[in-house]
Design an enzyme around this catalytic site. Structure first.
Site, PDB file in Angstrom:
ATOM      1  N   HIS A   1      13.328 -57.117  77.955  1.00 51.29           N
ATOM      2  CA  HIS A   1      12.925 -55.792  77.434  1.00 51.29           C
ATOM      3  C   HIS A   1      13.973 -55.184  76.505  1.00 51.29           C
ATOM      4  CE1 HIS A   1       9.435 -55.825  79.983  1.00 51.29           C
ATOM      5  NE2 HIS A   1      10.151 -55.826  81.095  1.00 51.29           N
TER       6      HIS A   1
ATOM      7  N   HIS B   1       5.503 -59.171  82.551  1.00 52.63           N
ATOM      8  CA  HIS B   1       5.603 -58.070  81.589  1.00 52.63           C
ATOM      9  C   HIS B   1       5.867 -58.610  80.183  1.00 52.63           C
ATOM     10  CE1 HIS B   1       6.932 -56.415  85.552  1.00 52.63           C
ATOM     11  NE2 HIS B   1       6.145 -55.405  85.196  1.00 52.63           N
TER      12      HIS B   1
ATOM     13  N   ASP C   1       7.137 -62.822  88.413  1.00 50.41           N
ATOM     14  CA  ASP C   1       6.430 -61.636  88.903  1.00 50.41           C
ATOM     15  C   ASP C   1       4.928 -61.730  88.651  1.00 50.41           C
ATOM     16  OD1 ASP C   1       7.084 -61.429  86.230  1.00 50.41           O
ATOM     17  OD2 ASP C   1       8.022 -59.453  86.379  1.00 50.41           O
TER      18      ASP C   1
ATOM     19  N   ASP D   1       7.084 -64.243  81.934  1.00 57.68           N
ATOM     20  CA  ASP D   1       7.188 -63.088  82.830  1.00 57.68           C
ATOM     21  C   ASP D   1       5.878 -62.287  82.770  1.00 57.68           C
ATOM     22  OD1 ASP D   1       9.558 -61.277  84.212  1.00 57.68           O
ATOM     23  OD2 ASP D   1       8.038 -60.004  83.255  1.00 57.68           O
TER      24      ASP D   1
HETATM   25  C1  FKS Z   1       5.618 -48.647  86.293  1.00 60.71           C
HETATM   26  C2  FKS Z   1       6.941 -49.175  86.758  1.00 60.71           C
HETATM   27  C3  FKS Z   1       7.580 -49.975  85.665  1.00 60.71           C
HETATM   28  C4  FKS Z   1       9.473 -51.386  85.215  1.00 60.71           C
HETATM   29  C5  FKS Z   1       9.165 -52.839  85.323  1.00 60.71           C
HETATM   30  C6  FKS Z   1      10.259 -53.659  84.687  1.00 60.71           C
HETATM   31  C7  FKS Z   1       9.941 -55.119  84.700  1.00 60.71           C
HETATM   32  C8  FKS Z   1      11.157 -55.968  84.329  1.00 60.71           C
HETATM   33  C9  FKS Z   1      10.860 -57.427  84.109  1.00 60.71           C
HETATM   34  C10 FKS Z   1      12.163 -58.167  83.823  1.00 60.71           C
HETATM   35  F1  FKS Z   1      11.938 -59.451  83.582  1.00 60.71           F
HETATM   36  F2  FKS Z   1      12.765 -57.660  82.770  1.00 60.71           F
HETATM   37  F3  FKS Z   1      12.965 -58.102  84.847  1.00 60.71           F
HETATM   38  N1  FKS Z   1       8.729 -50.611  86.169  1.00 60.71           N
HETATM   39  N2  FKS Z   1       4.746 -48.406  87.423  1.00 60.71           N
HETATM   40  O1  FKS Z   1      10.268 -58.018  85.232  1.00 60.71           O
HETATM   41  O2  FKS Z   1       9.972 -57.621  83.037  1.00 60.71           O
HETATM   42 ZN    ZN Z   2       8.563 -58.716  84.565  1.00 61.73          ZN
END
Ligand code: FKS
Ligand code: ZN
Length: 343
Positions: free
Chosen positions: A160, A198, A285, A196
């Site tokens: 990110h 996200h 995830d 991932d």
């Molecule tokens: C909304 C909560 C959002 C942020 C999630 C971050 C994910 C991080 C990730 C990384 F790989 F960077 F670690 N929370 N309800 O898993 O993408």
């Molecule tokens: Zn993630």
């Protein structure tokens, strides 16, 4: 396959995050990396080596100079200002505000260099961030020197983080740093495959105008999932990067059938690109029991991901990203790697 790991990751721990209006302990916690490391040993993936120390030159190749200089100063400035909890911004220069003047107040400078409040600092955060950077570069050097694959067990994650901002647990973009470093070491073309859950918005931003670094992202649709403001299918790159960015947004509930079809399509495009190295942003995830995600992959699916990537037949650098079902994170992450090795 060799794993690069640093115990310094654990210096980044005890940070909090804001979810649904509540301050909660961070999901991105030290146990994640420790459990993956334990599984690497248990599964006999290969030796675990410490990273070599690198200067920040490779960080400057993908991040803005002022941003890189800012990171080590955050905690000293925050604590000198008498603040006690995790350091994070709470005001951000969105449309209609000045995005060109760095404020003096540390909490405001944090907002300036962030896109959310998801990348908090504690006293040891910079040491951990720097160790993850060293891990990524040391693993990249193994691939440069002829290893078929290497695993950078980075923590905190990186995908990110953009050219001049942190967010979503990420500070330095470990995969982007490694990809650019491999280019600078003589590789002509690099493909980054981000699996991932996200969208890797930082990686996309860094390489968006670049034709020499292909970026393929498989992720939950940003209309409904974090990071929300990037990752749509129509983002295909600009200028000489046109056609070198590939997004595969998918709905909640996606399981292996649809997910693996997207993986196949991403791999076909990567094969056509003929990269010298494939860098995998390895998040697990996508797992059915992940506490913050809504895909439905099972533990049996992860080795199949590794096997599909192995079929590309390219030197491959795995860089750890997300995954929050801590109990199964080792089985799932190392499952990808053993699936690759056996594939
Ligand atoms: C909304 C909560 C959002 C942020 C999630 C971050 C994910 C991080 C990730 C990384 F790989 F960077 F670690 N929370 N309800 O898993 O993408
Ligand atoms: Zn993630």
């Amino acid at each position: 396959m060799k794993t690069i790991f640093s115990p310094l990751h654990a210096r980044h721990g005890g940070q909090t995050e804001l979810i649904a209006g509540e301050i909660v302990p961070g999901f991105e916690k030290p146990a994640r990396a420790e459990i993956i490391k334990a599984r690497v040993i248990e599964a006999q993936l290969g030796p675990i080596l410490a990273p070599e120390n690198h200067d920040l030159a490779a960080a400057h190749r993908v991040h803005a100079t002022d941003y890189v200089a800012f990171l080590p100063t955050v905690w000293p400035r925050w604590s000198a200002a008498g603040k006690l909890g995790s350091a994070m911004g709470f005001a951000w220069p969105t449309r209609g505000l000045r995005g060109d003047v760095v404020p003096e107040a540390i909490e405001a400078a944090l907002g300036f260099y962030s896109f959310d409040g998801g990348a908090g600092f504690v006293a040891g955060t910079w040491a951990a961030v720097k160790s993850a950077y060293d891990v990524a570069l040391t693993a990249a050097a193994l691939v440069r020197d002829g290893e078929a694959a290497a695993f950078g067990l980075c923590r905190p994650p990186g995908h990110h983080a953009g050219r001049a901002f942190m967010g979503g647990y990420c500070y330095i973009n470990n995969a982007a740093v490694a990809a650019q470093w491999l280019r600078d070491q003589g590789a002509a073309r690099i493909a980054i495959l981000d699996v991932d859950y996200h969208h890797g918005n930082g990686t996309q931003e860094i390489f968006y105008a670049r034709g020499d670094v292909l970026v393929a992202n498989l992720h939950a649709d940003p209309l409904i999932e974090y990071p929300f403001f990037l990752g749509h299918a129509d983002e295909r790159g600009i200028g000489s990067g046109e056609g070198a960015n590939h997004n595969f947004p998918m709905p909640f509930g996606t399981s292996w059938g649809a997910w693996s079809t997207a993986l196949d399509e991403a791999c076909v495009r990567i094969a056509r690109f003929a990269p010298d190295v494939v860098v995998v942003s390895l998040g697990v995830d996508t797992f059915e029991k992940d506490p913050i995600s809504r895909f439905e992959l099972t533990s049996a699916d992860y080795p199949k991901i590794g096997a599909r990537i192995a079929r590309l037949g390219r030197p491959t650098l795995f860089i750890m990203e997300g995954g929050y079902a801590v109990e199964e994170i080792g089985i799932n992450a190392v499952g990808v790697l053993t699936g690759f090795a056996d594939g």
